[in-house]
Structure formats: C-alpha cells, structure tokens
Design an enzyme around this catalytic site. Structure first.
Site, PDB file in Angstrom:
ATOM      1  N   HIS A 245      18.048 -13.011  56.612  1.00  0.00           N
ATOM      2  CA  HIS A 245      18.430 -11.621  56.879  1.00  0.00           C
ATOM      3  C   HIS A 245      18.696 -10.870  55.577  1.00  0.00           C
ATOM      4  CE1 HIS A 245      19.305 -13.034  60.965  1.00  0.00           C
ATOM      5  NE2 HIS A 245      19.528 -11.792  61.340  1.00  0.00           N
TER       6      HIS A 245
ATOM      7  N   ASN B  27      19.861 -19.494  51.397  1.00  0.00           N
ATOM      8  CA  ASN B  27      20.246 -18.715  52.578  1.00  0.00           C
ATOM      9  C   ASN B  27      21.516 -19.243  53.224  1.00  0.00           C
ATOM     10  OD1 ASN B  27      19.954 -16.872  54.814  1.00  0.00           O
ATOM     11  ND2 ASN B  27      19.116 -18.580  56.008  1.00  0.00           N
TER      12      ASN B  27
ATOM     13  N   GLN C 295      27.334   6.049  36.760  1.00  0.00           N
ATOM     14  CA  GLN C 295      26.357   4.947  36.800  1.00  0.00           C
ATOM     15  C   GLN C 295      26.348   4.168  35.481  1.00  0.00           C
ATOM     16  OE1 GLN C 295      22.286   5.611  38.415  1.00  0.00           O
ATOM     17  NE2 GLN C 295      23.034   7.636  38.984  1.00  0.00           N
TER      18      GLN C 295
ATOM     19  N   GLU D 232      27.218   0.335  36.023  1.00  0.00           N
ATOM     20  CA  GLU D 232      26.026  -0.514  36.049  1.00  0.00           C
ATOM     21  C   GLU D 232      25.957  -1.471  34.868  1.00  0.00           C
ATOM     22  OE1 GLU D 232      22.789   2.233  36.522  1.00  0.00           O
ATOM     23  OE2 GLU D 232      23.286   2.609  38.629  1.00  0.00           O
TER      24      GLU D 232
ATOM     25  N   ASP E 162      16.155   2.597  40.308  1.00  0.00           N
ATOM     26  CA  ASP E 162      17.389   3.241  39.841  1.00  0.00           C
ATOM     27  C   ASP E 162      18.409   3.108  40.957  1.00  0.00           C
ATOM     28  OD1 ASP E 162      19.429   4.643  38.719  1.00  0.00           O
ATOM     29  OD2 ASP E 162      18.353   6.554  38.557  1.00  0.00           O
TER      30      ASP E 162
ATOM     31  N   ASP F  33      22.595  -2.955  35.853  1.00  0.00           N
ATOM     32  CA  ASP F  33      21.514  -2.591  34.925  1.00  0.00           C
ATOM     33  C   ASP F  33      20.459  -3.696  34.838  1.00  0.00           C
ATOM     34  OD1 ASP F  33      22.246  -0.039  34.168  1.00  0.00           O
ATOM     35  OD2 ASP F  33      23.483  -0.722  32.487  1.00  0.00           O
TER      36      ASP F  33
HETATM   37 MN    MN Z   1      21.540   2.011  35.004  1.00  0.00          MN
HETATM   38 MN    MN Z   2      21.271   3.615  38.581  1.00  0.00          MN
END
Ligand code: MN
Ligand code: MN
Length: 389
Positions: free
Chosen positions: A230, A261, A379, A383, A369, A360
C-alpha cells in the site's frame, strides 16, 4: 422582325429575376474539416470567467478557440470533464478559413486546483488550463490531501500518462500508466481517520483510470515474490468501510519487497499513527522510483508480464503539526518533517530510523519539488534537515 411576344416574355423574366431574393446557401449537412490553431499545432485559446469551487458556471464562463476551417460543415467540440465542469459548443462553419468558436462552460466545480481541459478534432488536439479557486480565494481547504503541494505537477489529462493526477476522496496520487504504479500518493492523516473499521482486503483494479489504460488486476502480483505494498496504508483509513476499501485499489499499490513492507514500512506507518494518537495531524507523501527490487524470488525489474514496474527505492515524507486549523500558516522552520528513502529489497533493517534522509535528498533523487506550496524560505530550512527524534 422582332417577335413582340418574345420581347415581352424576356422583359417579364428579367424583371422577375431581379425581384427574386438572393439565393440562400443551403446549410451543409456534412461534417466540417478543421484544426485548432493557426500554425504548427499551436492552438490559441482565451479563457474567461472566475471559477470558484461550489459555484455553478454561467455565460461568463467560456473559452474562445481559434480554428482553421478547410471544409465548411457542422462541428461539435467538447472538452474532458474535470472537477465537475465541461466546455462544449456545436454549430456550422459556412466558410473556410481562420475563425473562432466559443466553448461554453457548464456544471459546478467540485475541487479547487489548476486543471488542463483537453479537446480534440480528428488528429488535432488543443487544451487550456484554468484555475478553480477555493471558496476562500487562493487557499486550498485545510486537510486537503495536496495542501502542501503537487510534487511532480501532475495533471488530470489523459495525455499526461506518466504523471496522471487522480484526486480521490481519501488520497491523491500521480499515476504512471506505463509503470502500472503510482509515482507518489499524498494524504492527510488525523484522528478522525482512525476508527475501528476492519481491513477490507478488497484488492481490485481501478476502473476510474482513463478508457483504454491497463487496469492492473487484483492478482497481478501473485507468484512474483513481491507484496502488494500500500501507499496510503489500510491502517490510516479505518473510519468507515468506503475509506478503508479505497486503499485496496491497485493504483495505490507498488510491488514491495516483503521484508520492507511487513517490517520496516509497517513499523514506520505505525509510528506515524502513534503521532496522530499523540495529538498531531500529518501530511504524508509516499513515492517510489527507479527500476529493480529484490523480493522473495530475487531481483526483478518488472512483474505481471512487464506491465508493472518494480521500483528500486521507496520514500516517504511526513509533515507533523499539532492538531489545529489554518495548517499552512502553522508550518514554520521548526516543524518536524520525517523523511526516509529505503531500497526495495528484503535485506533491509526493520528500523526505519536508519534510513532517514533530508527531503532535499528525495527531491534530488526524484526531480520533484516536495512541499512546493509552502513558502520557499520555509522549504529551504525544512527540506535540508534530517529528522533525529
Ligand atoms: Mn528543496
Ligand atoms: Mn520543495
């Protein structure tokens, strides 16, 4: 000698001919031959109107389309239906050449978002994008499965067969027709999702895919050495039967190495549900990429006679925020984001924490993105961080 009778007859004929009304062109009964756009298949459209979720369309909602008519006749143009609305027109071209038609919108938009509407005439295709606004302008509703973004800019048009957006009630996904698996699945998870509905186990093909697309059957993974893994877990959708059942569509599955899994991934899913029980709501995205995993029968790049890809890596990110409203505004540079990226093999540790990466790193590996509806400055910080709690 002139015949006076003939002269009279000619005079009458000339006069009566002059009095006749000009001949009307008979309406063509055949179909027109035309293409969209003026050159090189580039079509020209002008979209009018403001589109708001829940507000029915009227005469202000239309699209002017330039056409090139090579043979006059009748025409009928109709777009795909997306988010409950559709555009259409019909009529007759009485002459050849470049001209315009007006497609009228109809219906009531059901979902906010930016969508592409496609329409075709023979081998000529054209499309236009329009944005359906939330009733609160420019804002997706809290708890929308895609509130924090659309990682691959998936769209709901048949042409986008490798990145086809499906917005379902209980999750949203970018599906790849030719891989037979989703690229990613995105969903919101909070305490109302967690109830006592038992696991339905009703694995089945997804008949909402566009006509003509291969619908991966229930038993496509049988004997492959891989689990039907899933994306949105059954355990995240236990509020009601319809919610749980929705997770068993084959468009929500990837061939996942059984150890990954049943151990690593299952524990990760359970850890995230524990956060919900501790008072958090989560925005989760799971995805996979690459070719080739190692299941119970060894390495494979595809199963189901080549129709289903076995991904090489499986990733997930979860944005964790305390329960509340105005979710987007509550994400800041100290918000916890859990991101993992794990090889799709049986030789993995059951401890998902060993596989934590930065968001990232997943963006680099996939080209997506992630969280792209959050402010860029947020972000950048979120990230780059690797969860260590
Ligand atoms: Mn990024
Ligand atoms: Mn992003």
């Amino acid at each position: 000698m002139r015949n006076p009778y003939l002269f009279l007859l000619l005079t009458i004929l000339v006069i009566s001919c002059r009095k006749e009304p000009p001949t009307q062109p008979t309406p063509p009964t055949s179909s027109a031959v035309f293409t969209f756009g003026s050159s090189a298949g580039v079509c020209n459209t002008t979209v009018s109107g403001v589109y708001v979720s829940g507000t029915s369309l009227d005469v202000s909602h239309n699209v002017i389309v330039q056409v090139n008519v090579t043979s006059p006749g009748n025409y009928s143009v109709i777009t795909s239906t997306i988010s409950g609305i559709q555009f259409s027109t019909s009529g007759t071209f009485t002459s050849a050449g470049t001209q315009s038609i007006i497609l009228r919108g109809a219906g009531t938009p059901t979902n906010p978002g930016t969508f592409s509407f496609l329409f075709t005439e023979g081998s000529s295709a054209c499309s236009f994008d329009l944005t359906i606004n939330n009733a609160v302008p420019g804002v997706l509703a809290d708890n929308d499965h895609m509130l924090f973004g659309n990682p691959s800019n998936a769209v709901m048009i048949v042409d986008s067969f490798s990145n086809y957006l499906m917005r379902k009630t209980y999750y949203a996904t970018s599906y790849s027709r030719d891989r037979g698996i989703p690229n990613w699945v995105s969903w919101h998870l909070y305490s109302p999702d967690l109830g006592s509905t038992p696991r339905q186990d009703d694995f089945r093909p997804d008949n909402t895919l566009p006509a003509g697309w291969y619908q991966v059957p229930e038993f496509a993974y049988s004997g492959s050495g891989f689990d039907r893994g899933h994306n949105t877990p059954s355990g995240d959708r236990t509020s009601r039967v319809a919610a749980n059942s929705s997770t068993f569509l084959m468009t929500n599955m990837i061939p996942q190495a059984p150890v990954l899994n049943q151990q690593t991934w299952a524990i990760l899913e359970d850890s995230l549900r524990r956060l919900v029980n501790a008072g958090f709501e989560l925005y989760i995205i799971m995805g996979s990429y690459g070719n080739g995993g190692t299941g119970n029968l060894g390495f494979a790049t595809t199963i189901d006679g080549g129709r289903v890809a076995v991904p090489a890596s499986v990733w997930k990110i979860a944005v964790v925020i305390p329960n509340g409203n105005n979710d987007t505004s509550r994400v800041n540079t100290s918000t916890r984001v859990i991101a993992v990226n794990i090889p799709n093999t049986n030789s993995v540790s059951s401890n998902w924490k060993n596989y934590r990466v930065s968001t990232d790193a997943i963006e680099t590996a996939t080209g997506y993105d992630l969280l792209n509806r959050l402010p860029a400055a947020v972000q950048t910080i979120l990230e780059a961080r690797v969860d260590n709690l």
